[in-house]
Motif scaffolding. Structure first.
Motif, mmCIF file in Angstrom:
data_model
loop_
_atom_site.group_PDB
_atom_site.id
_atom_site.type_symbol
_atom_site.label_atom_id
_atom_site.label_comp_id
_atom_site.label_asym_id
_atom_site.label_seq_id
_atom_site.Cartn_x
_atom_site.Cartn_y
_atom_site.Cartn_z
ATOM 1 N N ARG A 6 0.955 -1.220 -0.090
ATOM 2 C CA ARG A 6 0.073 0.161 0.079
ATOM 3 C C ARG A 6 0.906 1.426 -0.042
ATOM 4 N NH1 ARG A 6 -5.518 0.649 0.127
ATOM 5 N NH2 ARG A 6 -5.437 -1.558 0.372
ATOM 6 N N VAL A 56 -4.783 10.330 4.280
ATOM 7 C CA VAL A 56 -5.454 8.817 4.171
ATOM 8 C C VAL A 56 -5.728 8.651 5.349
ATOM 9 C CG1 VAL A 56 -5.031 8.332 1.492
ATOM 10 C CG2 VAL A 56 -3.563 7.539 3.622
ATOM 11 N N SER A 57 -6.744 7.461 5.680
ATOM 12 C CA SER A 57 -6.772 6.831 6.986
ATOM 13 C C SER A 57 -5.833 6.243 7.419
ATOM 14 C CB SER A 57 -8.258 6.171 7.181
ATOM 15 O OG SER A 57 -8.330 5.067 6.412
ATOM 16 N N ASP A 59 -6.055 3.116 8.647
ATOM 17 C CA ASP A 59 -6.661 1.670 8.169
ATOM 18 C C ASP A 59 -6.226 1.600 6.876
ATOM 19 O OD1 ASP A 59 -7.796 1.062 10.668
ATOM 20 O OD2 ASP A 59 -9.771 1.862 10.069
ATOM 21 N N TYR A 60 -6.302 2.493 5.833
ATOM 22 C CA TYR A 60 -6.231 2.315 4.331
ATOM 23 C C TYR A 60 -4.773 2.289 4.127
ATOM 24 C CZ TYR A 60 -6.168 3.084 -0.585
ATOM 25 O OH TYR A 60 -5.961 3.019 -1.981
ATOM 26 N N SER A 65 -8.010 -1.722 5.497
ATOM 27 C CA SER A 65 -9.256 -1.552 4.824
ATOM 28 C C SER A 65 -8.749 -1.026 3.145
ATOM 29 C CB SER A 65 -9.881 -0.311 5.744
ATOM 30 O OG SER A 65 -10.969 0.178 4.773
ATOM 31 N N ASN A 66 -9.754 -1.413 2.530
ATOM 32 C CA ASN A 66 -9.698 -0.793 1.029
ATOM 33 C C ASN A 66 -10.448 0.127 0.672
ATOM 34 O OD1 ASN A 66 -7.614 -2.696 0.181
ATOM 35 N ND2 ASN A 66 -9.252 -4.457 0.052
ATOM 36 N N ILE A 67 -11.171 0.872 1.703
ATOM 37 C CA ILE A 67 -11.960 2.125 1.573
ATOM 38 C C ILE A 67 -11.189 3.263 1.785
ATOM 39 C CG2 ILE A 67 -13.995 3.431 2.430
ATOM 40 C CD1 ILE A 67 -15.148 0.583 3.301
ATOM 41 N N LEU A 68 -10.985 4.025 0.675
ATOM 42 C CA LEU A 68 -10.124 5.191 1.042
ATOM 43 C C LEU A 68 -10.817 6.494 1.673
ATOM 44 C CD1 LEU A 68 -7.371 6.879 0.066
ATOM 45 C CD2 LEU A 68 -8.295 7.142 -2.004
ATOM 46 N N ASN A 69 -10.495 6.612 3.073
ATOM 47 C CA ASN A 69 -11.090 7.630 3.679
ATOM 48 C C ASN A 69 -9.842 8.708 4.020
ATOM 49 O OD1 ASN A 69 -13.441 6.842 3.983
ATOM 50 N ND2 ASN A 69 -12.927 5.279 5.359
#
Length: 74
Positions: A6, A56-57, A59-60, A65-69
């Motif tokens: 990532r 980006v978070s 988590d990302y 996570s694969n959700i881009l926050n």
């Protein structure tokens, strides 16, 4: 996705060199390259710096996570 994959993906998406990101973290390019290759684990404080830098978070960027926050404002 693993965090080392990532951080490489995000860096390349931003068209940055390993040296530029290493400068942000105040580490050597070789150390940063070891983070991306998975040879060395990235310390949590550096993971937080990168999440803030890329907005980006955690988590990302960590691959949890694969959700881009976006990085939290507060």
């Amino acid at each position: 996705m693993k965090y080392n994959e990532r951080i490489r993906e995000i860096r390349e998406d931003h068209s940055l060199t390993q040296q530029k990101v290493a400068d942000v973290l105040h580490i050597g390019q070789r150390t940063y390259a070891d983070y991306e290759s998975g040879k060395t684990r990235i310390p949590i404080d550096n993971l937080l710096i990168l999440a803030r830098f890329y907005n980006v978070s955690v988590d990302y960027i960590s691959g949890a996570s694969n959700i881009l926050n976006e990085y939290p404002k507060e």
